[in-house]
Design an enzyme around this catalytic site. Structure first.
Site, mmCIF file in Angstrom:
data_model
loop_
_atom_site.group_PDB
_atom_site.id
_atom_site.type_symbol
_atom_site.label_atom_id
_atom_site.label_comp_id
_atom_site.label_asym_id
_atom_site.label_seq_id
_atom_site.Cartn_x
_atom_site.Cartn_y
_atom_site.Cartn_z
ATOM 1 N N GLU A 102 -28.010 28.489 4.752
ATOM 2 C CA GLU A 102 -26.547 28.523 4.637
ATOM 3 C C GLU A 102 -26.010 29.948 4.695
ATOM 4 O OE1 GLU A 102 -24.620 25.703 2.041
ATOM 5 O OE2 GLU A 102 -23.566 27.356 1.048
ATOM 6 N N PHE A 137 -21.394 34.161 -11.237
ATOM 7 C CA PHE A 137 -21.159 32.963 -10.439
ATOM 8 C C PHE A 137 -21.745 31.734 -11.118
ATOM 9 C CE2 PHE A 137 -22.209 30.213 -6.689
ATOM 10 C CZ PHE A 137 -20.893 29.919 -6.359
ATOM 11 N N HIS A 158 -32.945 23.568 1.155
ATOM 12 C CA HIS A 158 -31.756 24.235 1.698
ATOM 13 C C HIS A 158 -31.631 25.589 1.004
ATOM 14 C CE1 HIS A 158 -27.692 24.402 3.486
ATOM 15 N NE2 HIS A 158 -27.275 24.886 2.330
ATOM 16 N N LYS A 167 -19.541 8.846 -3.808
ATOM 17 C CA LYS A 167 -19.611 9.640 -2.574
ATOM 18 C C LYS A 167 -20.673 9.081 -1.630
ATOM 19 C CE LYS A 167 -20.134 13.810 -4.377
ATOM 20 N NZ LYS A 167 -20.271 15.300 -4.427
ATOM 21 N N SER A 218 -33.075 24.036 6.011
ATOM 22 C CA SER A 218 -31.804 24.590 6.484
ATOM 23 C C SER A 218 -31.444 25.863 5.738
ATOM 24 C CB SER A 218 -30.687 23.550 6.327
ATOM 25 O OG SER A 218 -30.668 23.007 5.015
ATOM 26 N N HIS A 273 -21.783 18.643 -12.600
ATOM 27 C CA HIS A 273 -20.617 19.381 -12.100
ATOM 28 C C HIS A 273 -19.877 19.996 -13.287
ATOM 29 C CE1 HIS A 273 -16.729 20.219 -10.269
ATOM 30 N NE2 HIS A 273 -17.288 20.048 -9.085
ATOM 31 N N ASP A 291 -12.051 23.925 -3.943
ATOM 32 C CA ASP A 291 -11.210 24.477 -5.003
ATOM 33 C C ASP A 291 -9.790 24.668 -4.508
ATOM 34 O OD1 ASP A 291 -13.408 24.719 -6.780
ATOM 35 O OD2 ASP A 291 -14.002 26.582 -5.778
#
Length: 284
Positions: free
Chosen positions: A14, A213, A263, A162, A12, A146, A106
């Site tokens: 994005e 980032f 991905h 999750k 995939s 995270h 966020d």
């Protein structure tokens, strides 16, 4: 990696929703180029607190209508209400959108009301309660933890919640340390997490932007890569060549070890991703 080798492979790409008509025209060229390699699906991101909601939906609709390829609509739940998410799910039904990337997201700048959802797991649970198996639900995974997690154990615990809430698959944050992905899969296997966990790959296009980032989102750039990039300075051709060579080798190693797909975070550019794709040897 045994838990991942049994799943069908999925590939995939994005995008993020363009802000201007000119940006949409450029992205149309990009998605048409990437559609030629026949990915399983595309995905389109969703701004903080739904700030790109209309642009995301319009982009998803345009891609599906023009390529016939499924598109996963990112959906964040921070500051959202049950009613607002239910309304969005109705829009998805009306526009034949079958895939959702369910995220917490966020908090928008200046907003302090969290809404009805605290975590992405709440969103996954709500979608399943409202819609059953109508949607394919992807969630985020963080091989390097995270950035807001207290520790790796808590991060893994939240990830399992999750998954148990009804997620079909996970897509990881991009990474450049392949051992972090392998270690994460091993940790997942120990707690009986049994869904495909697709590695996310980010071609290196603008290193200074990527470094900023990465520092914010907790994705490690190994020191040797940082030093190599710093040595290239503004030599964009050398940066692209290094990115292609390094990431082709990394992705090929992932494929050889049985990952359930890849991905690509394209940054709305086709060439950097295709330069990697065209050199890969995909498993049968």
């Amino acid at each position: 990696m045994q838990s991942q080798q049994k799943f069908p492979k999925s590939y995939s790409f994005e995008f993020f929703p363009p802000r201007t008509d000119q940006g949409l025209v450029k992205l149309e060229t990009v998605w048409n180029q990437l559609a030629e390699v026949k990915p399983d699906f595309f995905s389109v991101t969703y701004g903080a607190g739904g700030s790109t909601r209309e642009n995301t939906l319009n982009t998803v609709k345009s891609i599906q209508q023009n390529t016939g390829i499924e598109v996963a609509h990112h959906l964040s739940c921070v500051a959202a209400t049950y009613a607002s998410i239910d309304e969005i799910l109705q829009q998805f039904r009306q526009n034949n959108i079958k895939r959702i990337v369910a995220l917490r997201g966020d908090m928008p700048s200046g907003m302090h009301v969290r809404g009805d959802f605290n975590y992405a797991s709440d969103l996954v649970e709500f979608i399943r309660k409202q819609c059953g198996d109508e949607f394919q639900i992807e969630i985020a995974a963080y091989p390097e933890m995270h950035p807001q997690a207290a520790n790796p154990e808590k991060d893994l615990e939240h990830f399992k919640i999750k998954v148990d809430a009804g997620a079909d698959r996970a897509i990881t944050q991009y990474f450049y340390n392949i051992d972090a992905y392998f270690a994460f899969i091993e940790s997942c296997e120990k707690v009986n997490i049994d869904v495909p966990i697709i590695p996310g790959i980010m071609p290196i296009i603008n290193f200074s932007q990527l470094a900023r980032f990465s520092d914010a989102c907790g994705a490690e750039i190994p020191r040797w890569i940082r030093k190599r990039m710093e040595g290239y300075g503004d030599d964009s051709a050398s940066i692209r060549a290094f990115s292609t060579e390094f990431l082709t080798g990394m992705v090929q190693r992932l494929l050889d070890n049985g990952v359930p797909g890849v991905h690509f975070y394209t940054m709305n550019q086709a060439r950097p991703t295709l330069a990697i794709w065209e050199q890969l040897s995909f498993p049968e």
